[in-house]
Scaffold this motif. Structure first.
Motif, mmCIF file in Angstrom:
data_model
loop_
_atom_site.group_PDB
_atom_site.id
_atom_site.type_symbol
_atom_site.label_atom_id
_atom_site.label_comp_id
_atom_site.label_asym_id
_atom_site.label_seq_id
_atom_site.Cartn_x
_atom_site.Cartn_y
_atom_site.Cartn_z
ATOM 1 N N THR A 12 0.958 -1.085 0.079
ATOM 2 C CA THR A 12 0.217 -0.109 0.086
ATOM 3 C C THR A 12 0.780 1.252 0.056
ATOM 4 N N THR A 13 1.900 1.282 0.814
ATOM 5 C CA THR A 13 2.886 2.430 0.832
ATOM 6 C C THR A 13 3.418 2.542 -0.576
ATOM 7 N N ALA A 14 3.934 1.430 -1.046
ATOM 8 C CA ALA A 14 4.643 1.585 -2.424
ATOM 9 C C ALA A 14 3.666 2.261 -3.406
ATOM 10 N N ARG A 15 2.432 1.458 -3.431
ATOM 11 C CA ARG A 15 1.690 1.895 -4.252
ATOM 12 C C ARG A 15 1.243 3.401 -4.173
ATOM 13 N N GLY A 16 0.854 3.938 -3.036
ATOM 14 C CA GLY A 16 0.741 5.232 -2.769
ATOM 15 C C GLY A 16 1.834 6.141 -3.078
ATOM 16 N N MET A 17 3.146 5.988 -2.728
ATOM 17 C CA MET A 17 4.126 6.637 -3.349
ATOM 18 C C MET A 17 4.526 6.816 -4.881
ATOM 19 N N SER A 18 4.052 5.796 -5.411
ATOM 20 C CA SER A 18 4.136 5.641 -7.057
ATOM 21 C C SER A 18 3.190 6.577 -7.457
ATOM 22 N N ALA A 19 2.016 6.499 -7.027
ATOM 23 C CA ALA A 19 0.920 7.380 -7.695
ATOM 24 C C ALA A 19 1.117 8.909 -7.227
ATOM 25 N N ALA A 20 1.542 9.258 -6.243
ATOM 26 C CA ALA A 20 2.132 10.611 -5.698
ATOM 27 C C ALA A 20 3.081 11.102 -6.681
ATOM 28 N N ILE A 21 4.249 10.060 -6.831
ATOM 29 C CA ILE A 21 5.286 10.791 -7.625
ATOM 30 C C ILE A 21 4.733 10.857 -8.904
ATOM 31 N N MET A 22 3.818 10.068 -9.622
ATOM 32 C CA MET A 22 3.466 10.299 -11.051
ATOM 33 C C MET A 22 2.681 11.595 -11.009
ATOM 34 N N GLN A 23 1.792 11.944 -10.096
ATOM 35 C CA GLN A 23 0.944 12.998 -9.959
ATOM 36 C C GLN A 23 1.756 14.317 -10.223
ATOM 37 N N ARG A 24 2.979 14.009 -9.523
ATOM 38 C CA ARG A 24 3.853 15.545 -9.511
ATOM 39 C C ARG A 24 4.441 15.510 -10.807
ATOM 40 N N GLY A 25 4.506 14.493 -11.629
ATOM 41 C CA GLY A 25 5.302 14.511 -12.921
ATOM 42 C C GLY A 25 6.949 14.202 -12.555
ATOM 43 N N TRP A 26 7.142 13.640 -11.495
ATOM 44 C CA TRP A 26 8.548 13.193 -11.026
ATOM 45 C C TRP A 26 8.781 12.075 -11.775
ATOM 46 N N PRO A 27 10.382 11.648 -11.662
ATOM 47 C CA PRO A 27 10.768 10.363 -12.520
ATOM 48 C C PRO A 27 10.571 9.285 -11.356
ATOM 49 N N ASP A 28 10.175 8.321 -11.751
ATOM 50 C CA ASP A 28 9.776 6.880 -10.861
ATOM 51 C C ASP A 28 11.053 6.591 -10.057
ATOM 52 N N ARG A 29 12.217 6.896 -10.408
ATOM 53 C CA ARG A 29 13.460 6.834 -9.586
ATOM 54 C C ARG A 29 13.496 7.556 -8.104
ATOM 55 N N MET A 30 12.632 8.533 -7.959
ATOM 56 C CA MET A 30 12.528 9.149 -6.577
ATOM 57 C C MET A 30 11.828 8.190 -5.635
ATOM 58 N N LEU A 31 11.068 7.316 -6.077
ATOM 59 C CA LEU A 31 10.752 6.344 -5.326
ATOM 60 C C LEU A 31 11.736 5.648 -4.319
ATOM 61 N N CYS A 32 12.839 5.439 -4.859
ATOM 62 C CA CYS A 32 14.077 5.021 -4.072
ATOM 63 C C CYS A 32 14.360 5.944 -3.173
ATOM 64 N N ALA A 33 14.176 7.152 -3.191
ATOM 65 C CA ALA A 33 14.519 8.242 -2.306
ATOM 66 C C ALA A 33 13.459 8.208 -1.045
ATOM 67 N N LEU A 34 12.279 8.312 -1.632
ATOM 68 C CA LEU A 34 11.222 8.559 -0.445
ATOM 69 C C LEU A 34 10.963 7.100 0.201
ATOM 70 N N TYR A 35 11.319 5.894 -0.185
ATOM 71 C CA TYR A 35 10.767 4.755 0.447
ATOM 72 C C TYR A 35 11.457 4.913 1.855
ATOM 73 N N PRO A 36 12.818 4.786 1.994
ATOM 74 C CA PRO A 36 13.146 4.932 3.562
ATOM 75 C C PRO A 36 12.535 5.835 4.456
ATOM 76 N N ALA A 37 12.353 7.013 3.784
ATOM 77 C CA ALA A 37 11.827 8.085 4.682
ATOM 78 C C ALA A 37 10.646 7.729 5.123
ATOM 79 N N ALA A 38 9.501 7.388 4.168
ATOM 80 C CA ALA A 38 8.361 6.966 4.361
ATOM 81 C C ALA A 38 8.246 5.720 5.408
ATOM 82 N N MET A 39 9.182 4.847 5.630
ATOM 83 C CA MET A 39 9.507 3.791 6.474
ATOM 84 C C MET A 39 9.961 4.227 7.617
#
Length: 108
Positions: A12-39
């Motif tokens: 659920t966390t990964a899906r939420g991050m991916s959707a939020a990143i896509m909504q902002r128009g940011w590259p998918d790679r930012m998921l790797c930056a957000l995941y540790p912080a979100a956890m």
């Protein structure tokens, strides 16, 4: 928490991050930056750079953008700098991850 429940929270966390990143128009790679912080963990630029196979400039630019948006918050200075989840990180990303959980006794 049971293993199945954790898997659901992580998915659920990964899906939420991916959707939020896509909504902002940011590259998918930012998921790797957000995941540790979100956890609830720390993120360092060097770790993000290696994990995402980026140049130093790309990693700096991505993190700078996330800090500017309030999704990451910088701590310490210079070589000791690390990043935590920022105050504006959408709740749909962190829902279910940050709430305190009871620790089970591994010896019981």
């Amino acid at each position: 928490m049971a293993r199945v429940e954790w898997r659901i929270v992580l998915e659920t966390t990964a899906r939420g991050m991916s959707a939020a990143i896509m909504q902002r128009g940011w590259p998918d790679r930012m998921l790797c930056a957000l995941y540790p912080a979100a956890m609830g963990n720390r993120l360092r630029r060097a770790t993000y750079q290696v994990d995402s196979e980026l140049s130093e400039q790309q990693a700096q630019r991505d993190i700078r953008e996330l800090v500017r948006a309030g999704w990451l918050a910088a701590r310490d200075e210079a070589q000791g700098r690390y990043y935590l989840a920022g105050p504006d990180l959408p709740e749909k990303i962190t829902r279910g991850v940050r709430k305190p959980r009871l620790l089970r006794d591994p010896y019981a």
